[in-house]
Every structure is written in C-alpha cells, then in structure tokens.
Design a protein around this motif. Structure first.
Motif, PDB file in Angstrom:
ATOM      1  N   PRO A   1      79.618  87.752  91.742  1.00 18.05           N
ATOM      2  CA  PRO A   1      79.331  88.629  90.608  1.00 18.05           C
ATOM      3  C   PRO A   1      78.671  87.946  89.415  1.00 18.05           C
ATOM      4  CG  PRO A   1      81.683  88.152  90.748  1.00 18.05           C
ATOM      5  CD  PRO A   1      81.066  87.617  91.987  1.00 18.05           C
ATOM      6  N   ASP A   2      78.838  86.632  89.286  1.00 18.73           N
ATOM      7  CA  ASP A   2      78.278  85.913  88.143  1.00 18.73           C
ATOM      8  C   ASP A   2      77.087  85.038  88.512  1.00 18.73           C
ATOM      9  OD1 ASP A   2      80.308  86.932  86.390  1.00 18.73           O
ATOM     10  OD2 ASP A   2      81.692  85.467  87.269  1.00 18.73           O
ATOM     11  N   ASN A   3      77.084  84.520  89.738  1.00 18.38           N
ATOM     12  CA  ASN A   3      75.996  83.658  90.201  1.00 18.38           C
ATOM     13  C   ASN A   3      75.490  84.164  91.549  1.00 18.38           C
ATOM     14  OD1 ASN A   3      76.132  81.425  88.116  1.00 18.38           O
ATOM     15  ND2 ASN A   3      78.250  81.415  88.873  1.00 18.38           N
ATOM     16  N   PRO A   4      74.723  85.263  91.526  1.00 20.41           N
ATOM     17  CA  PRO A   4      74.287  85.877  92.779  1.00 20.41           C
ATOM     18  C   PRO A   4      73.469  84.907  93.637  1.00 20.41           C
ATOM     19  CG  PRO A   4      73.825  87.299  90.890  1.00 20.41           C
ATOM     20  CD  PRO A   4      74.220  85.983  90.333  1.00 20.41           C
ATOM     21  N   GLN A   5      73.754  84.880  94.929  1.00 18.82           N
ATOM     22  CA  GLN A   5      73.049  83.995  95.843  1.00 18.82           C
ATOM     23  C   GLN A   5      71.611  84.489  96.028  1.00 18.82           C
ATOM     24  OE1 GLN A   5      76.032  85.576  96.240  1.00 18.82           O
ATOM     25  NE2 GLN A   5      77.219  84.621  97.905  1.00 18.82           N
ATOM     26  N   THR A   6      70.659  83.627  95.739  1.00 22.32           N
ATOM     27  CA  THR A   6      69.242  83.996  95.796  1.00 22.32           C
ATOM     28  C   THR A   6      68.848  84.538  97.168  1.00 22.32           C
ATOM     29  OG1 THR A   6      68.707  82.336  94.135  1.00 22.32           O
ATOM     30  CG2 THR A   6      66.896  83.137  95.480  1.00 22.32           C
ATOM     31  N   ARG A   7      69.347  83.912  98.224  1.00 25.92           N
ATOM     32  CA  ARG A   7      69.004  84.333  99.588  1.00 25.92           C
ATOM     33  C   ARG A   7      69.404  85.784  99.834  1.00 25.92           C
ATOM     34  NH1 ARG A   7      72.217  84.584 103.955  1.00 25.92           N
ATOM     35  NH2 ARG A   7      73.847  83.456 102.847  1.00 25.92           N
ATOM     36  N   LEU A   8      70.601  86.159  99.392  1.00 22.67           N
ATOM     37  CA  LEU A   8      71.084  87.521  99.610  1.00 22.67           C
ATOM     38  C   LEU A   8      70.367  88.523  98.716  1.00 22.67           C
ATOM     39  CD1 LEU A   8      74.921  86.889 100.038  1.00 22.67           C
ATOM     40  CD2 LEU A   8      73.203  87.300 101.817  1.00 22.67           C
ATOM     41  N   ILE A   9      70.060  88.115  97.489  1.00 23.60           N
ATOM     42  CA  ILE A   9      69.286  88.985  96.593  1.00 23.60           C
ATOM     43  C   ILE A   9      67.913  89.262  97.207  1.00 23.60           C
ATOM     44  CG2 ILE A   9      68.106  89.109  94.359  1.00 23.60           C
ATOM     45  CD1 ILE A   9      71.099  89.670  94.144  1.00 23.60           C
ATOM     46  N   ASN A  10      67.262  88.228  97.727  1.00 24.38           N
ATOM     47  CA  ASN A  10      65.948  88.405  98.349  1.00 24.38           C
ATOM     48  C   ASN A  10      66.024  89.345  99.555  1.00 24.38           C
ATOM     49  OD1 ASN A  10      64.960  86.638  96.447  1.00 24.38           O
ATOM     50  ND2 ASN A  10      64.759  84.906  97.842  1.00 24.38           N
ATOM     51  N   GLN A  11      67.081  89.200 100.346  1.00 25.02           N
ATOM     52  CA  GLN A  11      67.243  90.081 101.507  1.00 25.02           C
ATOM     53  C   GLN A  11      67.494  91.522 101.075  1.00 25.02           C
ATOM     54  OE1 GLN A  11      70.120  88.595 104.366  1.00 25.02           O
ATOM     55  NE2 GLN A  11      69.337  86.513 104.197  1.00 25.02           N
ATOM     56  N   ALA A  12      68.269  91.699 100.009  1.00 24.25           N
ATOM     57  CA  ALA A  12      68.543  93.044  99.503  1.00 24.25           C
ATOM     58  C   ALA A  12      67.263  93.719  99.009  1.00 24.25           C
ATOM     59  CB  ALA A  12      69.577  92.980  98.375  1.00 24.25           C
ATOM     60  N   VAL A  13      66.432  92.961  98.299  1.00 19.13           N
ATOM     61  CA  VAL A  13      65.168  93.515  97.794  1.00 19.13           C
ATOM     62  C   VAL A  13      64.227  93.824  98.956  1.00 19.13           C
ATOM     63  CG1 VAL A  13      63.109  92.973  96.431  1.00 19.13           C
ATOM     64  CG2 VAL A  13      65.390  92.545  95.495  1.00 19.13           C
ATOM     65  N   ALA A  14      64.245  93.012 100.001  1.00 19.26           N
ATOM     66  CA  ALA A  14      63.429  93.302 101.187  1.00 19.26           C
ATOM     67  C   ALA A  14      63.841  94.632 101.810  1.00 19.26           C
ATOM     68  CB  ALA A  14      63.554  92.167 102.196  1.00 19.26           C
TER      69      ALA A  14
END
Length: 209
Positions: free
Chosen positions: A9-22
């Motif tokens: 919740p405070d330090n979102p994992q970049t890899r997962l954020i990128n996958q979510a945006v994809a």
C-alpha cells in the motif's frame, strides 16, 4: 477469471503496477483501492469496459463516471475551472472528494451528464492509485465499487474476487479500504452544493454534513 495482485500500500511494486496498466490498456476492468473505498476502473477510450462497469454497478447513462487524475493540472485539462473553483480545488486536493464540474472538449460526450455537460473528477491520495495513474499517463475512468442493492461499497479484496472474479480482469489487494465513498461536491453553480456525504469533510466548502 480475474487475476489477483497483492500490492504494497505504501511502496507499490513497479512490476505489478506495470502489469496492471497493461491489463487496463488491453481493455480490462480492474478493482482497485483508493483513499476512500474500492473502485472499478478502466481506460478513458474503452466504451465496452465502461458499459461493463455500468452493468456491474446497475446504473444507467445518467450516472457520472469519475475521471481520476494525478494532479490538479491534469484535472484542469478535462474540466472548466474558474479562479474561485481553482482556489477551492487547490486547497482540498488530493483528498477524499469527487467534484462535479463542467466538462471540456477533452471529455467524450458519452462520459458527460447527458443534460448538464458535466463530469465528475477527483485527485486521490493513495500510493497505489497514483502509481497506476503515473504509469498510465492519463486519467482513469472510475466508479465506486458498490454493488446493486448493497448499502456500502466492498472494502476487502478477497470479497471482491469472490463476487466479481468473472466480471473483472484484475483485483488489486492493498489491504482493506474505508467503506465510505468520496464526498461529492457540485462546483458548477455560484456556491458549492453537497451531492453525497462520504469520507471527505464538506466544511471547507461552506457545507454542513
């Protein structure tokens, strides 16, 4: 079946954020946490995803989508904001508010209120939401995740997965959210008016709960 990402919740994992945006860019509908309740989101130009969100919520075309923006500058691209409105927005964003404002030409007609040419906008204060918006590089279309007949939004990711696993492409688990939606303030008239009381304090707008 929906994918399920556990994101810090405070330090979102970049890899997962990128996958979510994809997933968003591929036309997906996501259930994601905000600084008020969980919400449903999709990209701006995807009418099919918008119709799916309306179907999940059980609402018609007169129900506002919210454009979730990274900051006030982005909000001003999609809403007509005069000096007094800007001062109010600057003092109260980011925060747990949705604002009803006159839409600019950047907002497709189908996303505007059919009679008033208005749109709902907000600038949240949630690290996961802001990370999604930063990677997406544009606002996200959103509605509170409150199912038909329910008195409050869903606020636990596992519960959302159980109920919507065949209706959305992704559920993001960043811990429980508030069960309160945003406070909705209409800024289109000379004085602000309270449309819905939620998590945000209406007092800064001269309004009583």
């Amino acid at each position: 079946m929906a994918q399920y990402f556990v994101i810090h919740p405070d330090n979102p994992q970049t890899r997962l954020i990128n996958q979510a945006v994809a997933i968003l860019r591929d036309g997906g509908v996501i259930a994601y946490p905000t600084d008020s309740s969980y919400a449903l989101g999709c990209i701006l130009g995807n009418k099919e995803a918008q119709d799916r969100i309306r179907a999940i919520r059980g609402v018609d075309d007169s129900h506002h989508f919210t454009l979730v923006c990274r900051n006030l500058a982005e909000l001003a691209t999609y809403a007509q904001v005069d000096n007094s409105q800007f001062r109010l927005l600057k003092a109260n964003t980011p925060g747990q508010y949705t604002f009803i404002l006159k839409a600019t030409r950047e907002v497709p007609r189908r996303l505007q209120h059919p009679k008033r040419s208005t749109v709902g906008l907000r600038v949240p204060q949630n690290a996961v939401t802001l990370a999604l918006l930063e990677e997406l590089n544009e606002p996200m279309l959103s509605m509170t995740l409150q199912l038909p007949g329910e008195e409050a939004p869903l606020n636990e990711a596992w519960e959302i997965r159980d109920q919507l696993e065949h209706q959305v492409e992704l559920v993001i688990d960043a811990g429980a959210c508030s069960i309160e939606p945003t406070t909705v303030i209409d800024l289109t008239a000379e004085s602000p008016s309270l449309i819905r009381l939620g998590a945000g304090d209406p007092a800064p707008f001269g309004l009583e709960a």
